[in-house]
Enzyme design. Structure first.
Site, PDB file in Angstrom:
ATOM      1  N   HIS A  90     -34.522  -6.017   3.656  1.00 25.10           N
ATOM      2  CA  HIS A  90     -34.114  -5.357   2.411  1.00 25.10           C
ATOM      3  C   HIS A  90     -33.665  -6.343   1.325  1.00 25.10           C
ATOM      4  CE1 HIS A  90     -29.774  -6.002   2.917  1.00 25.10           C
ATOM      5  NE2 HIS A  90     -30.078  -6.001   4.196  1.00 25.10           N
ATOM      6  N   HIS A  99     -45.742 -18.027   0.226  1.00 25.96           N
ATOM      7  CA  HIS A  99     -46.518 -17.616   1.406  1.00 25.96           C
ATOM      8  C   HIS A  99     -45.556 -17.432   2.575  1.00 25.96           C
ATOM      9  CE1 HIS A  99     -50.056 -18.836   4.349  1.00 25.96           C
ATOM     10  NE2 HIS A  99     -49.458 -17.713   4.701  1.00 25.96           N
TER      11      HIS A  99
HETATM   12  C1  LIG Z   1     -43.155 -28.704   8.742  1.00 23.60           C
HETATM   13  C2  LIG Z   1     -44.555 -29.226   8.502  1.00 23.60           C
HETATM   14  C3  LIG Z   1     -45.027 -28.844   7.089  1.00 23.60           C
HETATM   15  C4  LIG Z   1     -44.474 -30.721   8.626  1.00 23.60           C
HETATM   16  O1  LIG Z   1     -45.712 -31.283   8.434  1.00 23.60           O
HETATM   17  P1  LIG Z   1     -45.801 -32.883   8.161  1.00 23.60           P
HETATM   18  O2  LIG Z   1     -45.068 -33.233   6.909  1.00 23.60           O
HETATM   19  O3  LIG Z   1     -47.255 -33.220   8.268  1.00 23.60           O
HETATM   20  O4  LIG Z   1     -44.931 -33.526   9.322  1.00 23.60           O
HETATM   21  P2  LIG Z   1     -45.397 -34.244  10.657  1.00 23.60           P
HETATM   22  O5  LIG Z   1     -46.410 -33.429  11.420  1.00 23.60           O
HETATM   23  O6  LIG Z   1     -45.750 -35.662  10.294  1.00 23.60           O
HETATM   24  O7  LIG Z   1     -44.050 -34.246  11.504  1.00 23.60           O
HETATM   25  C5  LIG Z   1     -42.903 -34.978  11.090  1.00 23.60           C
HETATM   26  C6  LIG Z   1     -41.831 -34.790  12.155  1.00 23.60           C
HETATM   27  O8  LIG Z   1     -41.397 -33.431  12.125  1.00 23.60           O
HETATM   28  C7  LIG Z   1     -41.632 -32.784  13.390  1.00 23.60           C
HETATM   29  N1  LIG Z   1     -42.102 -31.427  13.092  1.00 23.60           N
HETATM   30  C8  LIG Z   1     -43.175 -31.079  12.348  1.00 23.60           C
HETATM   31  N2  LIG Z   1     -43.268 -29.762  12.255  1.00 23.60           N
HETATM   32  C9  LIG Z   1     -42.254 -29.246  12.975  1.00 23.60           C
HETATM   33  C10 LIG Z   1     -41.844 -27.943  13.256  1.00 23.60           C
HETATM   34  N3  LIG Z   1     -42.489 -26.888  12.758  1.00 23.60           N
HETATM   35  N4  LIG Z   1     -40.733 -27.776  14.014  1.00 23.60           N
HETATM   36  C11 LIG Z   1     -40.055 -28.847  14.527  1.00 23.60           C
HETATM   37  N5  LIG Z   1     -40.410 -30.117  14.279  1.00 23.60           N
HETATM   38  C12 LIG Z   1     -41.496 -30.330  13.519  1.00 23.60           C
HETATM   39  C13 LIG Z   1     -42.705 -33.633  14.067  1.00 23.60           C
HETATM   40  O9  LIG Z   1     -42.636 -33.517  15.472  1.00 23.60           O
HETATM   41  C14 LIG Z   1     -42.338 -35.011  13.576  1.00 23.60           C
HETATM   42  O10 LIG Z   1     -41.224 -35.487  14.306  1.00 23.60           O
HETATM   43  P3  LIG Z   1     -41.120 -37.041  14.750  1.00 23.60           P
HETATM   44  O11 LIG Z   1     -41.058 -37.811  13.454  1.00 23.60           O
HETATM   45  O12 LIG Z   1     -39.847 -37.073  15.540  1.00 23.60           O
HETATM   46  O13 LIG Z   1     -42.348 -37.331  15.528  1.00 23.60           O
HETATM   47  C15 LIG Z   1     -45.583 -28.614   9.504  1.00 23.60           C
HETATM   48  O14 LIG Z   1     -45.451 -29.229  10.801  1.00 23.60           O
HETATM   49  C16 LIG Z   1     -45.427 -27.128   9.672  1.00 23.60           C
HETATM   50  O15 LIG Z   1     -44.643 -26.605  10.496  1.00 23.60           O
HETATM   51  N6  LIG Z   1     -46.206 -26.383   8.842  1.00 23.60           N
HETATM   52  C17 LIG Z   1     -46.231 -24.932   8.850  1.00 23.60           C
HETATM   53  C18 LIG Z   1     -47.678 -24.494   8.806  1.00 23.60           C
HETATM   54  C19 LIG Z   1     -47.819 -23.009   8.733  1.00 23.60           C
HETATM   55  O16 LIG Z   1     -47.067 -22.239   9.310  1.00 23.60           O
HETATM   56  N7  LIG Z   1     -48.837 -22.595   7.971  1.00 23.60           N
HETATM   57  C20 LIG Z   1     -49.147 -21.221   7.769  1.00 23.60           C
HETATM   58  C21 LIG Z   1     -50.462 -20.932   8.414  1.00 23.60           C
HETATM   59  S1  LIG Z   1     -51.049 -19.306   8.061  1.00 23.60           S
END
Ligand SMILES: CC(C)(COP(=O)(O)OP(=O)(O)OC[C@H]1O[C@@H](n2cnc3c(N)ncnc32)[C@H](O)[C@@H]1OP(=O)(O)O)[C@@H](O)C(=O)NCCC(=O)NCCS
Length: 161
Positions: A90, A99
């Site tokens: 709510h 998104h």
């Molecule tokens: C958060 C996010 C944007 C980070 O992406 P990024 O900048 O490329 O980061 P990286 O993959 O290089 O990860 C960096 C660090 O964060 C950690 N990390 C990344 N995503 C994480 C998550 N969702 N939860 C916990 N830790 C996460 C990685 O393990 C890494 O840790 P480390 O440095 O200890 O190895 C991405 O992982 C994410 O969760 N995106 C969401 C995508 C989504 O839901 N899209 C919608 C689809 S319909």
């Protein structure tokens, strides 16, 4: 589905309205503004299984996927994606081009800024603010506000340096 053409071909393709179906928020925003400036009518695409409380406001160009629930008093901006089975409780305010990814859950009175991404399966506790173009990682639990442009991950969510 057949591909009828590229964006520039809209002038020659018969249509009633447009939806920009691009996941990347900045690209979606750019194309949305482009077609809006051309005077196109931006539709709202809402799956029949989505449940929206009476009086929920939804602006043009927004996509509401299957099994989404939006509760009373919420306002959803333009060109937003409320993705599969997310819930927006709510009195939320979801700004333009944001998104909310599949299976994410927003508590009551949450604000999601322009272009922000709430990642797949994330949870935002009630009354928290997620700033403009911020990213909440998949599976995160937001217990404190997330600032504009920040990326927060984990449970409890912490900002990635
Ligand atoms: C958060 C996010 C944007 C980070 O992406 P990024 O900048 O490329 O980061 P990286 O993959 O290089 O990860 C960096 C660090 O964060 C950690 N990390 C990344 N995503 C994480 C998550 N969702 N939860 C916990 N830790 C996460 C990685 O393990 C890494 O840790 P480390 O440095 O200890 O190895 C991405 O992982 C994410 O969760 N995106 C969401 C995508 C989504 O839901 N899209 C919608 C689809 S319909």
């Amino acid at each position: 589905m057949p591909v009828c053409g590229v964006t520039a071909d809209l002038t020659t393709i018969s249509h009633e309205a447009v939806i920009v179906a691009i996941g990347n928020g900045r690209v979606r925003r750019r194309l949305f503004l482009e077609v809006q400036a051309r005077g196109e009518r931006l539709a709202i695409a809402q799956h029949p299984t989505a449940v929206l409380a009476e009086g929920v406001q939804v602006a043009a160009g927004t996509v509401i996927a299957a099994n989404v629930v939006v509760n009373t008093g919420s306002v959803i901006g333009q060109n937003v994606i409320l993705n599969t089975a997310c819930t927006v409780d709510h009195h939320n305010r979801i700004e333009d081009h944001a998104h909310v990814a599949p299976g994410a859950h927003l508590g009551g009175d949450v604000q999601v800024g322009e272009g922000a991404l709430i990642g797949i399966g994330a949870v935002v506790l009630p009354q928290r603010r997620v700033g403009n173009w911020a990213t909440v990682g998949g599976g995160a639990v937001v217990v404190k506000d997330v600032g504009a442009g920040e990326t927060a991950v984990g449970c409890p969510a912490r900002v990635l340096k």
